[in-house]
Design an enzyme around this catalytic site. Structure first.
Site, mmCIF file in Angstrom:
data_model
loop_
_atom_site.group_PDB
_atom_site.id
_atom_site.type_symbol
_atom_site.label_atom_id
_atom_site.label_comp_id
_atom_site.label_asym_id
_atom_site.label_seq_id
_atom_site.Cartn_x
_atom_site.Cartn_y
_atom_site.Cartn_z
ATOM 1 N N SER A 41 0.805 -1.226 0.000
ATOM 2 C CA SER A 41 0.000 0.000 0.000
ATOM 3 C C SER A 41 0.834 1.270 0.000
ATOM 4 O O SER A 41 0.335 2.330 -0.370
ATOM 5 C CB SER A 41 -0.933 0.023 1.222
ATOM 6 O OG SER A 41 -0.185 -0.084 2.423
ATOM 7 N N ASP A 346 -3.757 7.745 8.015
ATOM 8 C CA ASP A 346 -4.907 6.960 8.486
ATOM 9 C C ASP A 346 -4.533 5.915 9.539
ATOM 10 O O ASP A 346 -5.274 4.970 9.766
ATOM 11 C CB ASP A 346 -5.576 6.262 7.298
ATOM 12 C CG ASP A 346 -4.599 5.372 6.525
ATOM 13 O OD1 ASP A 346 -3.425 5.264 6.946
ATOM 14 O OD2 ASP A 346 -5.005 4.779 5.509
ATOM 15 N N HIS A 349 -0.696 4.633 6.825
ATOM 16 C CA HIS A 349 0.014 5.219 5.692
ATOM 17 C C HIS A 349 0.391 6.685 5.959
ATOM 18 O O HIS A 349 -0.116 7.295 6.891
ATOM 19 C CB HIS A 349 -0.859 5.118 4.436
ATOM 20 C CG HIS A 349 -1.389 3.738 4.217
ATOM 21 N ND1 HIS A 349 -2.679 3.374 4.566
ATOM 22 C CD2 HIS A 349 -0.796 2.624 3.718
ATOM 23 C CE1 HIS A 349 -2.860 2.092 4.284
ATOM 24 N NE2 HIS A 349 -1.732 1.612 3.782
#
Length: 383
Positions: A41, A346, A349
């Site tokens: 991610s 968040d 990240h």
């Protein structure tokens, strides 16, 4: 060693790095026609969103002004890498609509690991597109991209691009955290690292044997500084450092990075025509968190977009999460007022502002790369 001797060694190292930088800067800058990325991610530009549903608002709000498949308020390090070479942002390999792959492709998906996980996405949150799957996708992409004519041909890379492109890797974090989330001890997670890196070496060799020559490989960041790790795992290992980060988890990340660096040394021997740069993202990110105020950031261990608690993170209420109150859906996990002053987006990240700082720092090379060359010189073998 006395302080004067240590100072002399440090001065000598500085001179060597400076001399090295001068020698490298005498060469013309690299012109990569494409970038192919493998990762999780931290560098996913839409892969998981295309496969399993888009990361919703407020993701993307700062730069794209809409959700754009990235787990951030804006751009990622991989976006800044593409920008630095004058290339468009990388389309996710899994995203069929509106994609242009002539300048590269992104095989990264959020939740990806180097080793395949023995669980589904729904069970564990980890992606089925592990690094070996991304390798298969790359192999298939390279082979099939040469089979088309007409309009499709303009959206795909020419055959010679694959040997001139930059291959970036940013993966491994989820292998470590996944071990903890499956109730492994720190020792057990450490013991898994050699096998994880065997799989990593195999992936790099696959790209090399298919023509890839230029590699920019990120190590893993300080996972012990991530709100979601501290919120969920700190109770198991309450040892924190002066910054407030969970020491055991960062030590495992550092061990992984040490072994990754050793693996890259071996890869250079095994792949003599490859230019491989090891990039110390860990030190860059930890430096940013440790000296957040100095660099214009605040609350480095607190999520910008989240819900409640010491770290503004709640595993049951993700960024943008809502709750029905008196028949009306209300956002109870909004983004903070000023994401550009936040490091963490968040709980997992980084914000665009933090990603930009990390890119600006590591792309210069120097102490953050081995060999200490900038990104724009990553096509040269200096080992």
């Amino acid at each position: 060693m006395g302080s004067s001797a240590a100072g002399s060694v440090a001065t000598l190292l500085l001179i060597l790095v400076s001399t090295y930088s001068v020698l490298v800067s005498a060469e013309p800058e690299c012109k990569f026609p494409a970038v192919f990325n493998f990762g999780d991610s931290n560098s996913d530009t839409g892969g998981l969103s295309a496969a399993f549903g888009k990361a919703g608002a407020p993701a993307g709000e700062t730069y794209f002004h809409r959700p754009a498949g990235r787990y951030s308020d804006g751009r990622l390090v991989i976006d800044f890498i593409a920008e630095s070479f004058g290339l468009p942002y990388l389309s996710a390999y899994l995203d069929a609509v509106g994609s242009n792959f002539s300048h590269g492709a992104n095989f990264a998906t959020a939740g990806s690991t180097i080793r395949p996980m023995n669980s589904t996405l729904r069970q564990s949150g980890f992606s089925p597109f592990s690094l070996d799957a991304q390798n298969v996708q790359f192999n298939d992409f390279q082979r099939r991209s040469q089979m088309f004519d007409g309009v499709f041909k303009t959206l795909l890379p020419k055959a010679e691009v694959f040997s001139k492109a930059l291959y970036t890797f940013d993966i491994g974090q989820n292998d470590l955290t996944g071990g903890y989330f499956s109730n492994k001890t720190t020792d057990e997670v450490r013991q898994s690292v050699p096998d994880i890196l065997d799989k990593f070496r195999t992936a790099v060799k696959n790209v090399y044997f298919r023509g890839g020559r230029y590699f920019w490989i990120h190590n893993t960041g300080p996972v012990g500084c991530l709100p979601y790790i501290m919120d969920r795992l700190l109770i198991r290992a309450p040892d924190v450092d002066k910054v407030g980060c969970a020491t055991p988890f960062n030590q495992v990340a550092q061990y992984f990075n040490h072994k990754l660096k050793e693996a890259i040394v071996q890869l250079r021997k095994d792949l003599p025509e490859a230019a491989i740069t090891y990039v110390d993202v860990y030190t860059a990110k930890y430096t940013l968190i440790r000296h957040a105020r100095k660099y214009g950031f605040k609350d480095p261990l607190r999520a910008c977009c989240g819900h409640g608690g010491k770290y503004n993170y709640n595993m049951h209420v993700g960024c943008g999460g809502t709750k029905t109150i008196n028949g009306t859906q209300v956002v109870i996990a909004p983004s903070c007022k000023n994401p550009s002053a936040a490091i963490n987006w968040d709980g997992v990240h980084y914000t665009e502002a933090a990603n930009k700082w990390v890119f600006d720092t590591v792309s210069k090379g120097r102490a953050y790369a081995d060999p200490p060359i900038p990104l724009k010189m990553a096509c040269y073998r200096h080992h």
